[in-house]
Design an enzyme around this catalytic site. Sequence first.
Site, PDB file in Angstrom:
ATOM      1  N   ASP A 292       0.076  -0.440   6.929  1.00 16.83           N
ATOM      2  CA  ASP A 292       0.801  -0.496   5.652  1.00 16.83           C
ATOM      3  C   ASP A 292       1.630   0.773   5.504  1.00 16.83           C
ATOM      4  OD1 ASP A 292       1.661  -0.770   3.017  1.00 16.83           O
ATOM      5  OD2 ASP A 292      -0.290  -1.424   2.264  1.00 16.83           O
TER       6      ASP A 292
ATOM      7  N   ARG B  60       3.957   1.272   3.041  1.00 19.39           N
ATOM      8  CA  ARG B  60       4.649   1.280   1.753  1.00 19.39           C
ATOM      9  C   ARG B  60       4.506   2.601   1.004  1.00 19.39           C
ATOM     10  NH1 ARG B  60       2.332  -4.131  -0.747  1.00 19.39           N
ATOM     11  NH2 ARG B  60       0.542  -3.362   0.422  1.00 19.39           N
TER      12      ARG B  60
ATOM     13  N   THR C 278      -3.257  -7.449  -9.360  1.00 20.03           N
ATOM     14  CA  THR C 278      -3.334  -7.143  -7.931  1.00 20.03           C
ATOM     15  C   THR C 278      -4.749  -7.388  -7.442  1.00 20.03           C
ATOM     16  OG1 THR C 278      -2.971  -5.449  -6.230  1.00 20.03           O
ATOM     17  CG2 THR C 278      -3.878  -4.687  -8.311  1.00 20.03           C
TER      18      THR C 278
ATOM     19  N   SER D  35       5.734  -6.468  -3.707  1.00 18.38           N
ATOM     20  CA  SER D  35       6.496  -6.026  -2.529  1.00 18.38           C
ATOM     21  C   SER D  35       7.296  -7.198  -1.983  1.00 18.38           C
ATOM     22  CB  SER D  35       5.543  -5.529  -1.444  1.00 18.38           C
ATOM     23  OG  SER D  35       4.783  -4.446  -1.932  1.00 18.38           O
ATOM     24  N   GLU D  36       8.553  -6.943  -1.699  1.00 16.24           N
ATOM     25  CA  GLU D  36       9.434  -8.011  -1.221  1.00 16.24           C
ATOM     26  C   GLU D  36       8.830  -8.761  -0.044  1.00 16.24           C
ATOM     27  OE1 GLU D  36      13.195  -6.569   0.218  1.00 16.24           O
ATOM     28  OE2 GLU D  36      14.017  -8.582   0.373  1.00 16.24           O
TER      29      GLU D  36
HETATM   30  N1  LIG Z   1       3.913  -6.420   8.367  1.00 14.87           N
HETATM   31  C1  LIG Z   1       3.527  -7.526   7.735  1.00 14.87           C
HETATM   32  N2  LIG Z   1       3.821  -7.663   6.437  1.00 14.87           N
HETATM   33  C2  LIG Z   1       3.401  -8.767   5.814  1.00 14.87           C
HETATM   34  C3  LIG Z   1       2.706  -9.792   6.461  1.00 14.87           C
HETATM   35  N3  LIG Z   1       2.448 -10.768   5.570  1.00 14.87           N
HETATM   36  C4  LIG Z   1       2.963 -10.350   4.382  1.00 14.87           C
HETATM   37  N4  LIG Z   1       3.545  -9.139   4.538  1.00 14.87           N
HETATM   38  C5  LIG Z   1       4.161  -8.279   3.536  1.00 14.87           C
HETATM   39  O1  LIG Z   1       3.134  -7.763   2.749  1.00 14.87           O
HETATM   40  C6  LIG Z   1       3.660  -7.366   1.495  1.00 14.87           C
HETATM   41  C7  LIG Z   1       2.696  -7.848   0.431  1.00 14.87           C
HETATM   42  O2  LIG Z   1       1.510  -7.167   0.626  1.00 14.87           O
HETATM   43  P1  LIG Z   1       0.095  -7.780   0.444  1.00 14.87           P
HETATM   44  O3  LIG Z   1      -0.856  -6.990   1.307  1.00 14.87           O
HETATM   45  O4  LIG Z   1       0.145  -9.270   0.626  1.00 14.87           O
HETATM   46  O5  LIG Z   1      -0.260  -7.594  -1.040  1.00 14.87           O
HETATM   47  P2  LIG Z   1      -0.336  -6.277  -1.887  1.00 14.87           P
HETATM   48  O6  LIG Z   1       0.972  -6.199  -2.601  1.00 14.87           O
HETATM   49  O7  LIG Z   1      -0.771  -5.094  -1.108  1.00 14.87           O
HETATM   50  O8  LIG Z   1      -1.543  -6.620  -2.838  1.00 14.87           O
HETATM   51  P3  LIG Z   1      -1.537  -7.629  -4.040  1.00 14.87           P
HETATM   52  O9  LIG Z   1      -1.049  -6.816  -5.192  1.00 14.87           O
HETATM   53  O10 LIG Z   1      -2.941  -8.053  -4.184  1.00 14.87           O
HETATM   54  O11 LIG Z   1      -0.612  -8.755  -3.692  1.00 14.87           O
HETATM   55  C8  LIG Z   1       5.050  -7.948   1.412  1.00 14.87           C
HETATM   56  O12 LIG Z   1       5.984  -6.888   1.656  1.00 14.87           O
HETATM   57  C9  LIG Z   1       5.093  -8.937   2.581  1.00 14.87           C
HETATM   58  O13 LIG Z   1       6.383  -9.056   3.140  1.00 14.87           O
HETATM   59  C10 LIG Z   1       2.414  -9.630   7.842  1.00 14.87           C
HETATM   60  O14 LIG Z   1       1.754 -10.444   8.479  1.00 14.87           O
HETATM   61  N5  LIG Z   1       2.856  -8.491   8.434  1.00 14.87           N
END
Ligand SMILES: Nc1nc2c(ncn2[C@@H]2O[C@H](COP(=O)(O)OP(=O)(O)OP(=O)(O)O)[C@@H](O)[C@H]2O)c(=O)[nH]1
Length: 220
Positions: free
Chosen positions: A126, A128, A149, A52-53
């Site tokens: 979340d 997404r 992941t 995710s960006e």
């Molecule tokens: N709203 C919000 N988004 C965040 C924050 N920190 C990182 N992100 C976003 O979180 C997203 C990444 O999600 P993560 O929960 O780190 O990881 P994941 O993709 O669900 O899981 P992995 O596959 O293990 O990395 C990206 O879009 C980031 O921009 C935050 O504090 N607040």
Amino acid sequence: MTLRFVDACRLPNRFGEFTLHGFEDEATGIEHLALTHGDVTGEAPVLARIHSECLTGDGLFSERCDCGYQLEAAMRRIVDEGRGVILYLRQEGRGIGLLNKIRAYKLQDQGADTVEANELLGFPADMRDFSICKPMLDHLGVRAVRLMTNNPRKLDSLADLGLHIVERVPLQVGRNPHNTAYLDTKAAKLGHLMKPAKAYRPAPPDAQGADEVAVSCQVQ
Ligand SMILES: Nc1nc2c(ncn2[C@@H]2O[C@H](COP(=O)(O)OP(=O)(O)OP(=O)(O)O)[C@@H](O)[C@H]2O)c(=O)[nH]1
Ligand SMILES: [Zn+2]
């Protein structure tokens, strides 16, 4: 949702030779990317990252999260393996967008955790939507993946959308003093599968890159 493939080009980077594929989700107008290395078609499961960006982590070297480290580690592992795919999804800030993420970061500067900050802004933890992934992988000829992941909810969402995931490959890298609380909140509140971490130790002077940082910072 309607996926439109636009074009593809070479993208050599410091990890190796990739092909960059550009897509548009015609329902939302959002542009998504895929990076492939080697031949990702055929029956054999492909090492994959659905990323995710995170402009701050991926592009601005932020230490507040682990995203940039995960992206680098995924690219290194794919090149080491000889084939793999990264979907780079434009869903900044877990879907709330970049400017709202800055608002959420400010709330975290004031003491909220990453989930509370989203909620204080009126968003779920979340937001997404991963439904674009299956059509993107279908376009690329990817039939089954070994997904890098730590997020079991992401695995469940993708499996529900019809992705054939044969294995979860942990991707735990980049813990540092600025993201320790954030990573612990992701484990405690969002269910991320994180091995317990030792206290942070700086990487040795000759360590370079994300994998080395992880080795120096985390219990294996
Ligand atoms: N709203 C919000 N988004 C965040 C924050 N920190 C990182 N992100 C976003 O979180 C997203 C990444 O999600 P993560 O929960 O780190 O990881 P994941 O993709 O669900 O899981 P992995 O596959 O293990 O990395 C990206 O879009 C980031 O921009 C935050 O504090 N607040
Ligand atoms: Zn990030």
